[in-house]
Design an enzyme around this catalytic site. Structure first.
Site, PDB file in Angstrom:
ATOM      1  N   ALA A  65       0.618  -1.406  -0.038  1.00 39.76           N
ATOM      2  CA  ALA A  65      -0.097   0.013   0.104  1.00 39.76           C
ATOM      3  C   ALA A  65       0.812   1.290  -0.091  1.00 39.76           C
ATOM      4  O   ALA A  65       0.572   2.136   0.583  1.00 39.76           O
ATOM      5  CB  ALA A  65      -0.957  -0.037   1.297  1.00 39.76           C
ATOM      6  N   GLY A  66       1.899   1.053  -0.785  1.00 38.99           N
ATOM      7  CA  GLY A  66       2.882   2.467  -0.790  1.00 38.99           C
ATOM      8  C   GLY A  66       2.373   3.206  -1.748  1.00 38.99           C
ATOM      9  O   GLY A  66       1.191   3.173  -2.157  1.00 38.99           O
ATOM     10  N   VAL A 106       2.881   3.134  -5.271  1.00 37.23           N
ATOM     11  CA  VAL A 106       2.264   2.855  -6.277  1.00 37.23           C
ATOM     12  C   VAL A 106       1.010   1.864  -6.239  1.00 37.23           C
ATOM     13  O   VAL A 106      -0.045   1.935  -6.728  1.00 37.23           O
ATOM     14  CB  VAL A 106       3.329   1.425  -7.220  1.00 37.23           C
ATOM     15  CG1 VAL A 106       2.629   0.989  -8.344  1.00 37.23           C
ATOM     16  CG2 VAL A 106       4.420   2.401  -7.559  1.00 37.23           C
ATOM     17  N   GLY A 107       1.128   1.336  -4.921  1.00 38.94           N
ATOM     18  CA  GLY A 107      -0.419   0.521  -4.417  1.00 38.94           C
ATOM     19  C   GLY A 107      -1.445   1.453  -4.420  1.00 38.94           C
ATOM     20  O   GLY A 107      -2.497   1.155  -4.769  1.00 38.94           O
ATOM     21  N   ASP A 165      -0.762  -4.459   3.329  1.00 35.42           N
ATOM     22  CA  ASP A 165       0.395  -4.174   3.710  1.00 35.42           C
ATOM     23  C   ASP A 165       1.021  -4.799   4.880  1.00 35.42           C
ATOM     24  O   ASP A 165       0.050  -5.023   5.666  1.00 35.42           O
ATOM     25  CB  ASP A 165       0.559  -2.490   3.598  1.00 35.42           C
ATOM     26  CG  ASP A 165       1.970  -2.059   3.321  1.00 35.42           C
ATOM     27  OD1 ASP A 165       2.119  -1.713   2.048  1.00 35.42           O
ATOM     28  OD2 ASP A 165       3.086  -2.496   4.039  1.00 35.42           O
ATOM     29  N   ARG A 200      17.794  -1.152 -11.506  1.00 35.36           N
ATOM     30  CA  ARG A 200      16.512  -2.161 -11.323  1.00 35.36           C
ATOM     31  C   ARG A 200      17.015  -3.457 -10.847  1.00 35.36           C
ATOM     32  O   ARG A 200      16.440  -4.182  -9.719  1.00 35.36           O
ATOM     33  CB  ARG A 200      15.278  -2.275 -12.369  1.00 35.36           C
ATOM     34  CG  ARG A 200      14.636  -1.087 -12.802  1.00 35.36           C
ATOM     35  CD  ARG A 200      13.528  -1.424 -13.806  1.00 35.36           C
ATOM     36  NE  ARG A 200      12.950  -0.172 -14.281  1.00 35.36           N
ATOM     37  CZ  ARG A 200      13.228   0.594 -15.036  1.00 35.36           C
ATOM     38  NH1 ARG A 200      14.163   0.500 -15.676  1.00 35.36           N
ATOM     39  NH2 ARG A 200      12.236   1.579 -15.275  1.00 35.36           N
ATOM     40  N   VAL A 231       4.314  -5.693 -10.285  1.00 35.84           N
ATOM     41  CA  VAL A 231       4.751  -4.480 -10.468  1.00 35.84           C
ATOM     42  C   VAL A 231       6.043  -4.432 -10.129  1.00 35.84           C
ATOM     43  O   VAL A 231       6.965  -3.257 -10.625  1.00 35.84           O
ATOM     44  CB  VAL A 231       3.831  -3.391  -9.865  1.00 35.84           C
ATOM     45  CG1 VAL A 231       4.064  -1.872 -10.478  1.00 35.84           C
ATOM     46  CG2 VAL A 231       2.294  -3.638 -10.703  1.00 35.84           C
ATOM     47  N   ARG A 285       5.003   6.946 -21.525  1.00 32.68           N
ATOM     48  CA  ARG A 285       6.014   7.911 -21.391  1.00 32.68           C
ATOM     49  C   ARG A 285       6.489   8.329 -22.876  1.00 32.68           C
ATOM     50  O   ARG A 285       6.628   9.408 -23.112  1.00 32.68           O
ATOM     51  CB  ARG A 285       7.395   7.013 -20.832  1.00 32.68           C
ATOM     52  CG  ARG A 285       7.033   7.003 -19.385  1.00 32.68           C
ATOM     53  CD  ARG A 285       8.247   6.542 -18.435  1.00 32.68           C
ATOM     54  NE  ARG A 285       8.177   6.600 -17.115  1.00 32.68           N
ATOM     55  CZ  ARG A 285       8.422   5.831 -16.208  1.00 32.68           C
ATOM     56  NH1 ARG A 285       9.188   4.789 -16.425  1.00 32.68           N
ATOM     57  NH2 ARG A 285       8.143   5.962 -14.941  1.00 32.68           N
ATOM     58  N   HIS A 331      11.883  -4.530 -18.954  1.00 31.24           N
ATOM     59  CA  HIS A 331      11.780  -3.332 -18.484  1.00 31.24           C
ATOM     60  C   HIS A 331      12.932  -2.833 -17.795  1.00 31.24           C
ATOM     61  O   HIS A 331      13.403  -2.662 -16.726  1.00 31.24           O
ATOM     62  CB  HIS A 331      10.907  -3.239 -17.281  1.00 31.24           C
ATOM     63  CG  HIS A 331      10.238  -2.211 -17.018  1.00 31.24           C
ATOM     64  ND1 HIS A 331       9.906  -0.919 -17.352  1.00 31.24           N
ATOM     65  CD2 HIS A 331      10.136  -1.792 -15.518  1.00 31.24           C
ATOM     66  CE1 HIS A 331       9.600   0.008 -16.622  1.00 31.24           C
ATOM     67  NE2 HIS A 331       9.629  -0.345 -15.441  1.00 31.24           N
TER      68      HIS A 331
HETATM   69  N1  APR Z   1       4.569  -7.789   2.160  1.00 35.16           N
HETATM   70  C1  APR Z   1       3.711  -6.670   1.827  1.00 35.16           C
HETATM   71  N2  APR Z   1       4.163  -5.457   1.588  1.00 35.16           N
HETATM   72  C2  APR Z   1       5.143  -5.608   1.849  1.00 35.16           C
HETATM   73  C3  APR Z   1       6.290  -6.296   1.782  1.00 35.16           C
HETATM   74  C4  APR Z   1       5.911  -7.500   2.199  1.00 35.16           C
HETATM   75  N3  APR Z   1       6.760  -8.646   2.426  1.00 35.16           N
HETATM   76  N4  APR Z   1       7.517  -5.730   2.265  1.00 35.16           N
HETATM   77  C5  APR Z   1       7.268  -4.238   1.728  1.00 35.16           C
HETATM   78  N5  APR Z   1       5.976  -4.355   1.679  1.00 35.16           N
HETATM   79  C6  APR Z   1       5.223  -2.917   1.171  1.00 35.16           C
HETATM   80  C7  APR Z   1       5.939  -1.738   2.066  1.00 35.16           C
HETATM   81  O1  APR Z   1       5.448  -1.660   3.140  1.00 35.16           O
HETATM   82  C8  APR Z   1       5.544  -0.512   1.224  1.00 35.16           C
HETATM   83  O2  APR Z   1       4.223  -0.063   1.776  1.00 35.16           O
HETATM   84  O3  APR Z   1       5.638  -2.576  -0.242  1.00 35.16           O
HETATM   85  C9  APR Z   1       4.983  -1.090  -0.087  1.00 35.16           C
HETATM   86  C10 APR Z   1       6.041  -0.404  -1.180  1.00 35.16           C
HETATM   87  O4  APR Z   1       5.652   0.912  -1.158  1.00 35.16           O
HETATM   88  P1  APR Z   1       6.903   1.947  -1.660  1.00 35.16           P
HETATM   89  O5  APR Z   1       7.976   1.899  -0.859  1.00 35.16           O
HETATM   90  O6  APR Z   1       6.048   3.311  -1.546  1.00 35.16           O
HETATM   91  O7  APR Z   1       7.329   1.524  -2.938  1.00 35.16           O
HETATM   92  P2  APR Z   1       6.583   2.056  -4.205  1.00 35.16           P
HETATM   93  O8  APR Z   1       6.959   3.297  -4.919  1.00 35.16           O
HETATM   94  O9  APR Z   1       5.031   1.848  -4.384  1.00 35.16           O
HETATM   95  O10 APR Z   1       7.158   0.996  -5.459  1.00 35.16           O
HETATM   96  C11 APR Z   1       6.856  -0.503  -5.119  1.00 35.16           C
HETATM   97  O11 APR Z   1       6.853  -1.117  -7.761  1.00 35.16           O
HETATM   98  O12 APR Z   1       7.440   0.193  -9.383  1.00 35.16           O
HETATM   99  C12 APR Z   1       7.793  -0.657  -8.496  1.00 35.16           C
HETATM  100  O13 APR Z   1      10.046  -0.313  -8.475  1.00 35.16           O
HETATM  101  C13 APR Z   1       9.085  -0.049  -7.621  1.00 35.16           C
HETATM  102  O14 APR Z   1       9.573  -2.209  -6.737  1.00 35.16           O
HETATM  103  C14 APR Z   1       8.964  -1.096  -6.484  1.00 35.16           C
HETATM  104  C15 APR Z   1       7.396  -1.373  -6.355  1.00 35.16           C
END
Ligand code: APR
Length: 316
Positions: free
Chosen positions: A13-14, A16-17, A36, A91, A121, A154, A178
């Site tokens: 739920a970061g 992208v999510g 998350d 990456r 993703v 893009r 990618h």
């Molecule tokens: N299980 C579930 N969620 C998890 C786990 C896990 N084991 N480990 C980490 N997370 C969650 C984190 O808590 C965080 O909320 O994944 C989320 C990732 O969110 P961000 O850090 O904001 O990253 P984001 O920018 O969303 O990118 C996520 O997508 O585009 C790709 O390269 C990017 O690999 C990255 C992914």
């Protein structure tokens, strides 16, 4: 209030999510379960999004959770869990770190949502999609990755910006892994049905193609913390809609290849028709010799990553 079927589960739920969840809801596509590992965070974001519903004018529901049980019955699971790139990080640097997370997440998807389709993703994208298919054991048409829609968007934007036209008037396609070796297929770029070569000099078009390859890194360098999320979320949302509504649209996605484009037994970015079964079929488009060569180089790089992740899996 719980979610109604068919619903989409979003793991992670970061940036992208959560943005993906927002787009799915606000476009009225389906209800969403947002998962998350961080306690309270998906619940807080879900509540915030529901409180926007009266203003946004949709009747979709979202539930935030830290329990995998809640993804049971999901039609599609979108996997965004993982670490994003930091400035200077490729990456591929992310590979070992995110492989661990994807193994854990996909083990749980297999257990709690065994009939779902997966859209991966997390980067490095092609390698993580391979790992997700391996860990879940799902049939290959049900496991695919989001990259080409984003890379293509893009490039379409860069061309539209250069010509001062509406981005939707630009058609483009970006294939391959990618990463830095992705292949913008210039022979298929069209602006209002015409090749842009008359309007944009060749060397400028090559610069646009390079900017497309560096598109993710450009955003990482500007943001300083985290990587792109608005356009990635739009791209996932488009794929979710096409699958859920069985639209049978052809989109560039990371799909499993069984001989198409001369490649076998690997995940790679190609055009594919999407529908209720996930990948309905891979579409082969004619390529120039130069594009074929570039695709072969990109495939070799993806294969390296796949071998690396398989080694990590055996060692652990
Ligand atoms: N299980 C579930 N969620 C998890 C786990 C896990 N084991 N480990 C980490 N997370 C969650 C984190 O808590 C965080 O909320 O994944 C989320 C990732 O969110 P961000 O850090 O904001 O990253 P984001 O920018 O969303 O990118 C996520 O997508 O585009 C790709 O390269 C990017 O690999 C990255 C992914």
């Amino acid at each position: 209030m719980g979610v109604r079927k068919p619903f989409v589960a979003v793991i992670g739920a970061g940036q992208v999510g959560a943005t993906t969840a927002q787009r799915i809801l606000e476009k009225g596509i389906s209800d969403v379960v947002l998962f998350d590992v961080v306690e309270g965070m998906p619940q807080g974001k879900a509540l915030d999004l529901m409180e926007a519903a009266p203003i946004e004018g949709h009747d979709r529901r979202i539930v935030g959770t830290n329990r995998y049980e809640d993804i049971a019955g999901a039609e599609i699971v979108v996997v965004t869990a993982g670490l994003p790139r930091k400035p200077g990080m490729t990456r591929e640097d992310l590979l070992a770190l995110n492989a661990k997370i994807i193994t854990d997440v996909c083990g749980n998807i297999k257990k709690f949502a065994p009939d779902s389709k997966l859209i991966i993703v997390t980067n490095p994208l092609d390698v993580m999609t391979h790992l997700a298919a391996k860990v879940t054991g799902f049939s290959k048409n049900r496991v695919f990755g989001m990259a080409g829609v984003l890379d293509t968007a893009r490039m379409r934007y860069f061309i539209a910006d250069r010509l001062g036209c509406v981005p939707q008037e630009v058609k483009a396609i970006v294939l391959g892994g990618h990463g830095d070796l992705m292949v913008p297929v210039s022979s298929h770029t069209l602006v209002n049905g015409k090749s842009p070569s008359g309007a944009i000099p060749t060397e400028e078009l090559s610069k646009i193609e390079q900017r497309t390859r560096d598109g993710g890194a450009e955003i990482v360098a500007l943001l300083k913390t985290g990587s792109a999320f608005y356009a990635p979320a739009s791209s996932v949302c488009e794929m979710v809609r096409v699958v859920l509504r069985d639209e049978k649209q052809v989109l560039p996605v990371c799909a499993f290849l069984s001989g198409e484009y001369g490649l076998k037994n690997m995940y790679f970015g190609v055009p594919a028709e999407l529908g209720k079964n996930g990948i309905e079929r891979v579409v082969e488009i004619p390529l120039t010799d130069e594009e074929k060569k570039a695709l072969t180089q990109s495939a070799a790089k993806v294969k390296q990553g796949i071998e690396e992740v398989d080694r990590i899996a055996i060692a652990s």
